[in-house]
Write an enzyme that holds these catalytic residues in place. Structure first.
Site, short mmCIF file in Angstrom:
data_model
loop_
_atom_site.label_atom_id
_atom_site.label_comp_id
_atom_site.label_asym_id
_atom_site.label_seq_id
_atom_site.Cartn_x
_atom_site.Cartn_y
_atom_site.Cartn_z
N LYS A 1 65.67 29.58 5.93
CA LYS A 1 65.17 30.02 7.23
C LYS A 1 63.68 30.35 7.09
O LYS A 1 63.27 30.96 6.08
CB LYS A 1 65.97 31.23 7.67
CG LYS A 1 65.67 31.77 9.06
CD LYS A 1 66.61 32.92 9.36
CE LYS A 1 66.43 33.52 10.73
NZ LYS A 1 67.39 34.62 10.98
N SER B 1 69.90 34.18 15.08
CA SER B 1 68.61 33.51 15.05
C SER B 1 68.48 32.43 13.99
O SER B 1 67.53 31.64 14.00
CB SER B 1 67.51 34.54 14.83
OG SER B 1 67.67 35.21 13.57
N SER C 1 72.85 37.16 13.12
CA SER C 1 72.06 35.95 12.98
C SER C 1 72.48 34.96 11.91
O SER C 1 72.00 33.82 11.91
CB SER C 1 70.59 36.32 12.76
OG SER C 1 70.07 36.96 13.91
#
Length: 503
Positions: free
Chosen positions: A91, A166, A190
């Site tokens: 990420k 996310s 997330s």
């Protein structure tokens, strides 16, 4: 196939760590060929075809790293580490010195940190190849995975829907076999949200199990890092590498003496037998929009019963996700201080404060502006009575959950990660998620695929849905055992029908 030949698509599609490493040892393909095959998949579907927009940056040195792994294997005749040849996506809030780390924000475009994150370093030291950085909901602050730098990431099971968030880019990269495994972060939902929405396994670990050093922060109290994978076995293999104490993240001192020799040892087909599972009914909905998730949950619980688990319904009004989020979440109070400390650590950056981000305007205003303005107005949270009250409420919630588990002699709690299907693109914030319970307690939660909604024109397989299993602190071996037993009995995982998309 020659060890230096091309790895055909069917080699990397849905490939597990065990399968790939067996092929590398047998010289059926090379690490370089694996990297090339993953890159070809990204080129075909991320920026062309359906344009999933999961990937923000590629590692320019990935093929060279892969060649080094191949040379080491040829010279030594053995793998260089437990993740030798495993291709990973991070990420884009995880620091890397060979790619920018931007949080998906135009305000940090091109910013390369001075040092790697602890997770990135551990993966590389174990022989993994970090190939890509993935899109996220900007600064990891919401759940639909849209950013000013990367745009809107799409759910490959239904291109009209979001991929959760996310860590949505990491979820899409994993479900599409753009990489072998991926890393996400979880402040509220997330990791588990994109796992649920993409038919994947995702772990929010116990707070303190995995170092957050070198991660762009949101909340000191709630931030965690964890793997997103297609199988429980792959997740256990990654966890073996990244778990443990790191002096650069003092909270990891809690993990000392709590990390097993190998998480893989807990993978047991019969792990559900005799276990007691408490179902938090307050975390399910009763409206028509909740029907698909409730139906899948009913089926998942029956699988557990058939495997020998005792399943109990729990009705506790104290555990209500919307109320916990409204009264317990501390992101707004903790973001500015931690984020600005991170910004000051960056070399050659003109953005040093949250005010600088607001002033330059290089962020996704529609989803972030209100939060960023509110966070910027908080200068002294340690003397803010509301903030201190929320932290005290976390302690009470931990006690309540442990008390509930003790009262009913429970091993784990179960609930759907999201009460309804993942929302369509443009529908606003992500709806009715339950991940806040693990976020506020700091307890570990494993998300498992539990089914699909009914197929339709937009979703030829249906939309994936996931179930959280939550346990006591540092009970990850228990969670992985139960998750493995559930996975082996259900075999729910299906890749997206990407053959329907034009190249």
């Amino acid at each position: 196939m020659s060890a230096h030949g091309s790895a055909p698509d069917d080699i990397v599609d849905e490939a597990t760590i065990e399968h790939l490493q067996r092929g590398l040892l047998a010289r059926e393909f090379s690490c370089v060929a694996l990297v090339d095959a993953y890159l070809e998949r990204m080129a075909r579907w991320d920026k062309r075809g359906p344009m999933l927009r999961a990937v923000l940056a590629l590692n320019p040195g990935a093929r060279e790293l892969a060649a080094d792994r191949d040379a080491a294997l040829a010279a030594e005749g053995r793998l260089s580490g437990p993740l030798h040849g495993v291709v990973v996506a991070l990420k884009d809030n995880c620091n890397t010195t060979d790619m920018p780390t931007t949080g998906g924000s135009l305000s940090l475009e091109g910013t390369v940190p001075a040092s790697d994150s602890a997770v990135s370093r551990k993966l590389s030291d174990a022989g993994a190849i970090v190939l890509a950085k993935t899109n996220l909901h900007e600064f990891a602050l919401s759940g639909t995975t849209v950013s000013s730098l990367g745009g809107q990431t799409l759910n490959p099971y239904d291109l009209t829907r979001t991929p959760g968030g996310s860590s949505g880019g990491s979820g899409v990269a994993t479900t599409m076999s753009f990489v072998t495994v991926a890393i996400g972060t979880d402040t509220v939902n997330s990791i588990r949200s994109p796992a649920s929405a993409n038919c994947l396994v995702g772990l929010r670990p116990t707070r303190g199990l995995i170092s957050r050093a070198g991660i762009m922060p949101v909340s000191e109290t709630q931030d965690t890092v964890g793997p997103i994978t297609r199988t429980v076995s792959d997740l256990a293999r990654v966890l073996d590498v990244i778990a443990g104490y790191d002096p650069d993240d003092p909270v990891t001192a809690r993990s000392v003496g709590r990390v097993p020799a190998s998480y893989c040892a807990s993978l047991n087909y019969d792990a559900l037998a005799g276990k007691r599972v408490g179902v938090l009914r307050s975390l399910s909905g009763d409206e028509p929009r909740h029907l698909a998730v409730n139906t899948a949950m009913t089926g998942a619980l029956q699988v557990m019963r058939d495997a020998g688990a005792q399943v109990l319904d729990l009705h506790d009004p104290c555990i209500d996700a919307a109320a916990l989020l409204r009264t317990g979440d501390v992101q707004k109070w903790e973001f500015k201080q931690s984020f600005e400390a991170y910004l000051r650590s960056l070399p050659q950056s003109d953005v040093r404060t949250l005010g600088d981000v607001l002033a330059c305007g290089g962020y996704h205003k529609e989803t972030l502006h209100e939060f960023l303005v509110q966070a910027n107005d908080i200068d002294d949270p340690e003397h803010d009575s509301e903030y201190l009250g929320r932290l005290a409420a976390h302690d009470r919630l931990r006690v309540r959950v442990l008390e509930l588990m003790a009262e009913h002699a429970l091993d784990v709690l179960a609930y759907p990660l999201q009460k309804c299907l993942v929302v369509p693109v443009g529908a606003g914030g992500q709806a009715e998620r339950n991940g806040i319970l693990a976020a506020l307690t700091g307890f570990p939660a494993l998300n498992m695929p539990m089914g699909f909604s009914k197929p339709d024109d937009n979703a030829p397989l249906g939309v994936p849905m996931g179930m959280d299993l939550l346990a006591r602190p540092f009970d990850e071996p228990l969670l992985l055992g139960l998750g493995y037993a559930f996975e082996q009995r259900t075999r729910i995982r299906k890749p997206p029908l990407h053959t329907l998309w034009p190249d």
